[in-house]
Design an enzyme around this catalytic site. Structure first.
Site, PDB file in Angstrom:
ATOM      1  N   HIS A   1       0.832  -1.202   0.000  1.00  0.00           N
ATOM      2  CA  HIS A   1       0.000   0.000   0.000  1.00  0.00           C
ATOM      3  C   HIS A   1       0.870   1.257   0.000  1.00  0.00           C
ATOM      4  O   HIS A   1       1.527   1.558   0.994  1.00  0.00           O
ATOM      5  CB  HIS A   1      -0.889  -0.031   1.258  1.00  0.00           C
TER       6      HIS A   1
ATOM      7  N   GLU B   1       1.518  -0.630  -5.140  1.00  0.00           N
ATOM      8  CA  GLU B   1       0.491   0.346  -5.513  1.00  0.00           C
ATOM      9  C   GLU B   1       1.060   1.709  -5.904  1.00  0.00           C
ATOM     10  O   GLU B   1       2.039   2.171  -5.320  1.00  0.00           O
ATOM     11  CB  GLU B   1      -0.460   0.558  -4.324  1.00  0.00           C
TER      12      GLU B   1
ATOM     13  N   ASP C   1      -0.699   5.531  -6.480  1.00  0.00           N
ATOM     14  CA  ASP C   1      -1.806   6.488  -6.619  1.00  0.00           C
ATOM     15  C   ASP C   1      -1.342   7.544  -7.604  1.00  0.00           C
ATOM     16  O   ASP C   1      -0.197   7.992  -7.539  1.00  0.00           O
ATOM     17  CB  ASP C   1      -2.127   7.152  -5.278  1.00  0.00           C
TER      18      ASP C   1
ATOM     19  N   HIS D   1      -0.662  10.313  -3.265  1.00  0.00           N
ATOM     20  CA  HIS D   1      -1.971   9.866  -2.793  1.00  0.00           C
ATOM     21  C   HIS D   1      -3.015  10.972  -2.818  1.00  0.00           C
ATOM     22  O   HIS D   1      -4.166  10.751  -3.165  1.00  0.00           O
ATOM     23  CB  HIS D   1      -1.869   9.310  -1.368  1.00  0.00           C
TER      24      HIS D   1
ATOM     25  N   GLU E   1      -3.809   3.485  -9.137  1.00  0.00           N
ATOM     26  CA  GLU E   1      -5.148   4.034  -8.875  1.00  0.00           C
ATOM     27  C   GLU E   1      -5.275   5.399  -9.517  1.00  0.00           C
ATOM     28  O   GLU E   1      -4.454   6.287  -9.271  1.00  0.00           O
ATOM     29  CB  GLU E   1      -5.409   4.169  -7.361  1.00  0.00           C
TER      30      GLU E   1
HETATM   31 CA    CA Z   1      -4.833   4.009  -3.261  1.00  0.00          CA
END
Ligand code: CA
Length: 327
Positions: free
Chosen positions: A28, A55, A57, A70, A161
């Site tokens: 994460h 991940e 973002d 993020h 993301e």
């Molecule tokens: Ca995320």
């Protein structure tokens, strides 16, 4: 973990239905429990800790470069207020979209602060305000992870993301096609590629699939259920509708295990609809309400609820737990 539990866990994990292998560990924001989130350093540690996926973002810079951050704003994770005084908006926040990539490169990233208190959000982690960390572009991070894959001989997937596409659109920017272009340039285009693309915006998830031609794996993110009411995803047809577009569901831990430590039934229902379920977020230093220790939390999430993947600030804790469980 106790031997009795270990045997039960091993049997359960090994008997997962065909097509769904062992649960995935998704780093994460990188191994963000150990280093400031979304720095290459945090991604390198995640890779070294054998996370299955890492991940990213993604938001846009002023010159339309997708960068790995993020928040839409920079103030909780960088020294932007010192470097660019007077460049905040009326709400007092400094938005990445207001800075070119060249300007963003002058910032130092740091461990996340709590904007309400000005103090470090996770007190026991990497000391805020120390270290020399930089914002990276999505392309740079994908290249970096590909380099680590090559030098280590171990494949780690990516899990980008798209952040707030409607907000970007209101600002005159269309983030999704830009992200898709970068992903395709780095070899991520189909469901065979080691990539899950995720987004909270259901309209955008549909658009990615139907209008923008994304043929890779797609995860619909959802938030908490308000006021602890019934989960709307369990309403008739809701998961089937989702499964017509997406491959998986990204859900908060509280939607897969209830406060008493019982599975909510969402994972089983999603599996019946043909969706995988990836839960967020495991933090060793901020455990979910249903567990008082990490072992219990992971047993409930991986075994009792049966998720297919778990976002974790501490990839090593989850990887080690799953390895022990499988022995
Ligand atoms: Ca995320």
């Amino acid at each position: 973990m106790p031997v009795r539990h270990a045997i039960l866990v091993a049997v359960t994990l090994l008997s997962a239905p065909a097509g769904r292998g062992a649960p995935l560990v998704i780093a994460h924001r990188g191994a963000s429990g150990y280093l400031p989130e979304h720095t290459l350093e945090a991604k390198a540690v995640a890779h070294a800790q054998a996370a299955d996926f890492v991940e990213q973002d993604v938001v846009l810079s002023r010159d339309d470069v997708p960068v790995v951050l993020h928040d839409l704003y920079l103030d909780a994770v960088s020294d932007v207020a010192e470097v660019y005084p007077g460049r905040s908006r009326d709400d007092g926040r400094f938005y990445a979209l207001d800075f070119t990539l060249a300007e963003l490169r002058r910032l130092r990233l740091s461990e996340r602060l709590d904007p309400r208190t000005g103090r470090q959000l996770h007190p026991g982690r990497f000391p805020a305000g120390t270290g020399r960390f930089q914002i990276v572009t999505l392309a740079e991070e994908l290249e970096f992870l590909a380099g680590l894959d090559r030098s280590t001989g171990r494949r780690t997937g990516v899990y980008p993301e798209i952040k707030r596409p409607a907000w970007h659109r209101d600002a005159g920017r269309d983030i999704s096609p830009i992200v898709l272009r970068v992903l395709r340039e780095h070899g991520f285009a189909t469901k065979a590629d080691a990539c899950f693309l995720q987004c909270f915006d259901a309209d955008e998830v549909r658009r990615l699939r139907h209008d923008l031609g994304w043929e890779g794996r797609l995860v619909q993110l959802v938030g908490e259920v308000a006021d602890g009411g019934p989960d709307p995803l369990l309403a008739t047809g809701a998961l089937d509708d989702l499964a017509a577009i997406a491959d998986g569901l990204g859900v908060p831990l509280a939607r897969v295990v209830d406060p008493a430590g019982r599975p909510t039934g969402l994972v089983d229902a999603a599996h019946r609809a043909g969706l995988v379920v990836h839960a967020y977020t495991f933090r060793r230093d901020r455990l979910p309400a249903f567990a008082t220790d990490a072992d219990t939390a992971l047993r409930l999430v991986f075994v009792a609820a049966g998720v297919d993947g778990l976002f974790s600030d501490f990839p090593d804790v989850c990887v080690d737990w799953l390895r022990t469980a499988r022995r």
